[in-house]
Design an enzyme around this catalytic site. Structure first.
Site, mmCIF file in Angstrom:
data_model
loop_
_atom_site.group_PDB
_atom_site.id
_atom_site.type_symbol
_atom_site.label_atom_id
_atom_site.label_comp_id
_atom_site.label_asym_id
_atom_site.label_seq_id
_atom_site.Cartn_x
_atom_site.Cartn_y
_atom_site.Cartn_z
ATOM 1 N N HIS A 86 5.059 11.909 10.831
ATOM 2 C CA HIS A 86 4.245 11.851 12.045
ATOM 3 C C HIS A 86 4.687 10.707 12.955
ATOM 4 O O HIS A 86 4.900 10.893 14.159
ATOM 5 C CB HIS A 86 2.774 11.678 11.659
ATOM 6 C CG HIS A 86 1.851 11.564 12.827
ATOM 7 N ND1 HIS A 86 1.556 12.621 13.656
ATOM 8 C CD2 HIS A 86 1.149 10.506 13.316
ATOM 9 C CE1 HIS A 86 0.722 12.232 14.595
ATOM 10 N NE2 HIS A 86 0.457 10.952 14.419
ATOM 11 N N LYS A 138 0.853 -1.191 0.000
ATOM 12 C CA LYS A 138 0.000 0.000 0.000
ATOM 13 C C LYS A 138 0.891 1.244 0.000
ATOM 14 O O LYS A 138 0.809 2.098 0.886
ATOM 15 C CB LYS A 138 -0.910 0.004 1.232
ATOM 16 C CG LYS A 138 -1.816 -1.204 1.348
ATOM 17 C CD LYS A 138 -3.013 -1.085 0.437
ATOM 18 C CE LYS A 138 -4.006 -2.203 0.680
ATOM 19 N NZ LYS A 138 -5.200 -2.094 -0.197
#
Length: 263
Positions: A144, A133
């Protein structure tokens, strides 16, 4: 030269650090957290994609379901315990508690648990790699996850209580919603069609960063004696996170709206 390096090391990671956190897992010095983040970056950006290049995606449905359930339970537990401890929290300026009271020590352990769960969060990206993915491995996602590990380590090492701890309490609740979404999404198209609220999940994340940024600015009030140096890390990263999430929101939902208009 070597002696000065040793003194500097001792000063940074012993003298000015919180002694109550010194014996907790990974807290003696930053080497292991830095190594973990470096290995994470190496795997998700190079080694993992290279390994998967000529392979079919792994399904990993059962491990991901189990992982998301554990994440929901652990985050919700930390949130509930955090609410109990911080029920007398002063939103305008919560001072740093340097005592060895039962409440203070349990708060430190909760902050440490929050740090450890940020390490576990890195598996999000590992699953993306093994499932091929790659479109989900964005700058926002990698930045993050990486900075949260290092940032929470700093928090536990030097200031595991007080004003800045509010972010952890809010963030664990947000992650309960986030991993609930991931859990439902992995169950298949029968469930996925009910996940219309994904857009609002991103809005919740944006609100979270706004609250954190505004809340951190409160330490500059003349009556607040909470260490100001925390703003050097929290405010810029809060702004970066907000900007990246806002860009993601605009890109993702502009495309969705454009697709609807074409139908």
């Amino acid at each position: 030269m070597w002696g000065q390096c040793v003194r500097t090391w001792n000063y940074l990671f012993n003298e000015i650090a919180d002694p109550r956190a010194a014996d907790l897992l990974f807290m003696s010095n930053p080497i292991l957290p830095i190594v973990i983040v470096a290995l994470y970056l190496g795997f998700v950006l190079k080694w993992g994609p290279a390994y998967m290049k000529n392979k079919k995606p792994y399904e990993l449905k059962k491990p991901i379901i189990a992982y998301n359930i554990v994440q929901i339970i652990v985050n919700f537990y930390i949130f509930l315990e955090g609410v109990k401890i911080w029920k007398t929290y002063n939103w305008m300026c919560e001072p740093f508690d340097a005592s060895y009271s039962e409440k203070a020590l349990w708060g430190i352990r909760l902050c440490h648990a929050y740090f450890l769960i940020k390490i576990v969060d890195l598996l999000d990206t590992v699953f993306f790699v093994f499932r091929k993915k790659q479109s989900q491995i964005t700058v926002l996602h990698v930045w993050h996850h990486s900075i949260m590990v290092l940032g929470t380590w700093i928090g536990v090492k030097y200031l595991p209580s007080g004003h800045g701890s509010l972010f952890g309490v809010i963030n664990t609740l947000v992650h309960c919603f986030l991993y609930t979404y991931y859990l439902l999404a992995i169950l298949g198209p029968e469930v996925r069609k009910y996940l219309w609220w994904k857009k609002y999940l991103t809005i919740i994340q944006l609100v979270q960063f706004c609250v954190v940024i505004i809340h951190e600015f409160l330490i500059f009030l003349p009556s607040c004696d909470y260490p100001k140096w925390t703003s050097i890390f929290i405010i810029p990263n809060g702004i970066i996170f907000y900007s990246l999430f806002l860009d993601f929101f605009r890109t993702a939902y502009r495309k969705t709206n454009d697709d609807k208009k074409k139908q």
